[in-house]
Design an enzyme around this catalytic site. Structure first.
Site, short mmCIF file in Angstrom:
data_model
loop_
_atom_site.label_atom_id
_atom_site.label_comp_id
_atom_site.label_asym_id
_atom_site.label_seq_id
_atom_site.Cartn_x
_atom_site.Cartn_y
_atom_site.Cartn_z
N TYR A 467 -49.69 -13.33 19.29
CA TYR A 467 -50.15 -11.99 19.63
C TYR A 467 -51.00 -11.88 20.91
O TYR A 467 -51.96 -11.13 20.95
CB TYR A 467 -50.92 -11.35 18.47
CG TYR A 467 -50.44 -11.70 17.09
CD1 TYR A 467 -49.09 -11.60 16.76
CD2 TYR A 467 -51.32 -12.14 16.11
CE1 TYR A 467 -48.64 -11.93 15.49
CE2 TYR A 467 -50.88 -12.45 14.83
CZ TYR A 467 -49.53 -12.35 14.53
OH TYR A 467 -49.10 -12.68 13.27
N HIS A 468 -50.61 -12.58 21.96
CA HIS A 468 -51.38 -12.50 23.21
C HIS A 468 -50.48 -12.23 24.41
O HIS A 468 -50.50 -12.97 25.39
CB HIS A 468 -52.16 -13.80 23.43
CG HIS A 468 -53.10 -14.15 22.32
ND1 HIS A 468 -53.35 -15.46 21.93
CD2 HIS A 468 -53.84 -13.37 21.49
CE1 HIS A 468 -54.21 -15.45 20.93
NE2 HIS A 468 -54.52 -14.20 20.64
N PRO A 469 -49.70 -11.13 24.41
CA PRO A 469 -48.83 -10.86 25.55
C PRO A 469 -49.62 -10.40 26.77
O PRO A 469 -50.56 -9.61 26.66
CB PRO A 469 -47.91 -9.75 25.03
CG PRO A 469 -48.74 -9.03 24.00
CD PRO A 469 -49.57 -10.11 23.34
#
Length: 531
Positions: A467-469
């Site tokens: 979850y770190h785009p």
């Protein structure tokens, strides 16, 4: 307001920090902050352990996007939870406070991002922070973000730390101090046992200052241009379209998925692709939506009866019910962020700095916790900190209501797979070390680590994002970059982007703190120009 000095689109950590920085400045410009989601976080968002109900499924605080099928992951679709509402993804994430490594930011500066080296950004990190441990050379003591130690880490979390130490990994009490390497407990965005989201930190509660209007449940359909000058945004509310005009600037803070999507809907992006969707091209910018990077992650899910674990058993559910009484004093199990501990490790001794991150979760996290099991257990995650693979965010249609196409292209560069396989081996060494080993524990999905081909296939089958785009509106010093080092969009006037999408490369860790830093620095850049 139908007209303001600044219009900010998106109220995540960057947008909230930016809005507060502009509105509370001595110049007191008129600021409009527009958010697609609501204004009041749910109870499940406010209670830290409640993230287990927010992340796995679509709800009022989670867009719950999916990627297109990923060849590198056996053609599975990846899962992309993104926050919705005042606070953005700080409403649903694991609240972990990490800045990254100093080399990350010095690398940005070397790529042409003048003013974004470690010495440049550290003052903004410190200025934004109130750390419960107090201020020092690395930490601030009077900023809007409340950073604290976990109230009640569980026994299983300490067992993980002992097992990691048994495997030779040093303990580290502060991942944001002099050195990131080692394992330890994470500090979190919490205050008095509750999630402290970015909107609470930067905006407080209504009524807001007179020069700040916060508009919620409003969809921004496009940026409005006159020639190549941004003059406002087109919004939709109650089935009606309205234009809000900006005297000075429009600033997109809609995140690594939302900002490039909105740029493309507004006519800024790869020209042929925009025209194919019936969009008039304002400026042909081939790199808008490109350069998507994310932390690809593998999790070992271990069935276990260690104390302090959560799960779908009568005993575990009973413990959560009992914890509700403790939570009245803002302590106990409900204050857990689930990912209580972790660390930063090197995949090989010759690597010059940590290239893998660990997250220890006090429950099973099978397919983002969307696959539920009548059992207790834990998940030990490992992710590739600085991936080589690059993906993209593109249009699925020219309609503003359409979802973007998200293609991280995980494992398109085989180096990421090789590194994650090494990480998976490290993880399984830790879970087989005392005191984790022998605690009535066994893997949910057994794997023979002596078979290299099988291990690679296994990792392909179980890997996904953590979850770190970032990176889809890349900042840089050359004309191909989407924004320049002052965050101005190239090729047009009076338009900036300020969020994680501007990162040229992914930082080594969780992205909430760097996103807030970007918002604070953006405010300073804008105000400095007004002198």
């Amino acid at each position: 307001m139908t007209i303001a000095d600044f219009i900010i689109v998106g109220a995540g950590p960057a947008g909230c920090a930016l809005a507060a920085g502009l509105a509370k400045s001595k110049r007191a410009p008129q600021v409009v902050l527009i958010e697609a989601g609501g204004s009041d976080p749910s109870l499940f968002s406010q209670i830290p352990l409640g993230l287990a109900t927010r992340v796995p499924w679509r709800n009022r605080e989670n867009y719950a996007f999916e990627t297109i099928p990923q060849p590198g992951m056996n053609n599975r679709k990846g899962y992309v939870p993104r926050g919705r509402g005042l606070g953005g993804s700080s409403l649903i994430n694991a609240m972990i406070y990490i800045r990254g490594q100093r080399q990350d930011y010095d690398h940005w500066a070397a790529l042409g991002c003048r003013g974004w080296g470690w010495a440049d950004v550290l003052p903004f990190f410190k200025r934004g922070e109130t750390n419960s441990r107090g201020s020092d050379d690395h930490h601030g003591g009077d900023g809007p973000l409340r950073i604290t130690d976990l109230t009640a880490p569980g026994a299983a979390t300490y067992a993980f730390l002992e097992a990691a130490k048994h495997c030779g990994f040093p303990l580290n009490e502060d991942f944001n101090g002099a050195d990131q390497e080692g394992v330890g407990l994470y500090q979190v965005f919490q205050h008095q046992g509750k999630r402290f989201n970015a909107a609470e930190a930067y905006l407080g509660t209504a009524p807001y200052p007179q020069n700040l209007q916060v508009m919620t449940n409003i969809e921004v359909e496009s940026v409005v241009f006159e020639q190549r000058t941004a003059v406002g945004v087109k919004i939709r509310s109650g089935g009606k379209e309205t234009v809000i005009r900006a005297r000075r600037e429009v600033i997109l803070s809609a995140g690594a998925i939302g900002s490039p999507h909105l740029l493309q809907l507004s006519g800024i992006g790869p020209g042929d692709a925009l025209r194919s969707h019936g969009i008039d091209v304002v400026y042909d910018a081939p790199d808008v939506g490109e350069n998507l990077q994310d932390h690809v992650d593998y999790a070992a899910n271990i069935l276990s009866r260690l104390d302090g674990l959560v799960g779908y058993t009568p005993k575990a559910l009973g413990n959560i019910a009992k914890a509700a009484f403790e939570y009245r004093k803002r302590t106990g199990l409900l204050t857990s962020n689930v990912a209580e501990a972790g660390g930063f490790v090197r995949s090989r001794p010759e690597v010059d700095r940590p290239d893998l991150q660990l997250h220890f979760c006090i429950g099973l996290v099978d397919d983002h916790a969307r696959k539920m099991h009548v059992a207790t257990g834990y998940a030990l995650h490992v992710c590739v900190l600085r991936p080589e693979s690059r993906g993209r965010v593109t249009l699925s249609s020219g309609r503003p209501s359409s979802k973007p196409l998200i293609d991280p292209r995980f494992f398109s560069d085989e180096r990421d797979l090789d590194l994650l396989v090494r990480g998976a081996r490290i993880v399984h060494d830790i879970v087989e070390a005392p005191p984790l080993a022998g605690s009535a524990s066994r893997p949910l999905y057994p794997i023979d680590f002596t078979n290299e081909t099988q291990v690679k296939q296994f990792v392909r089958e179980h890997a996904d994002t953590i979850y770190h785009p970032v990176g889809t509106c890349r900042m840089g010093g050359n004309e191909r970059s989407v924004v320049d080092p002052t965050l101005k969009v190239r090729g047009v006037d009076r338009l900036r982007v300020a969020d994680a999408s501007i990162m040229p490369t992914l930082i080594s860790g969780n992205t909430q703190a760097p996103s807030a830093m970007i918002g604070e620095k953006a405010a300073a850049l804008i105000l400095d120009e007004a002198v």
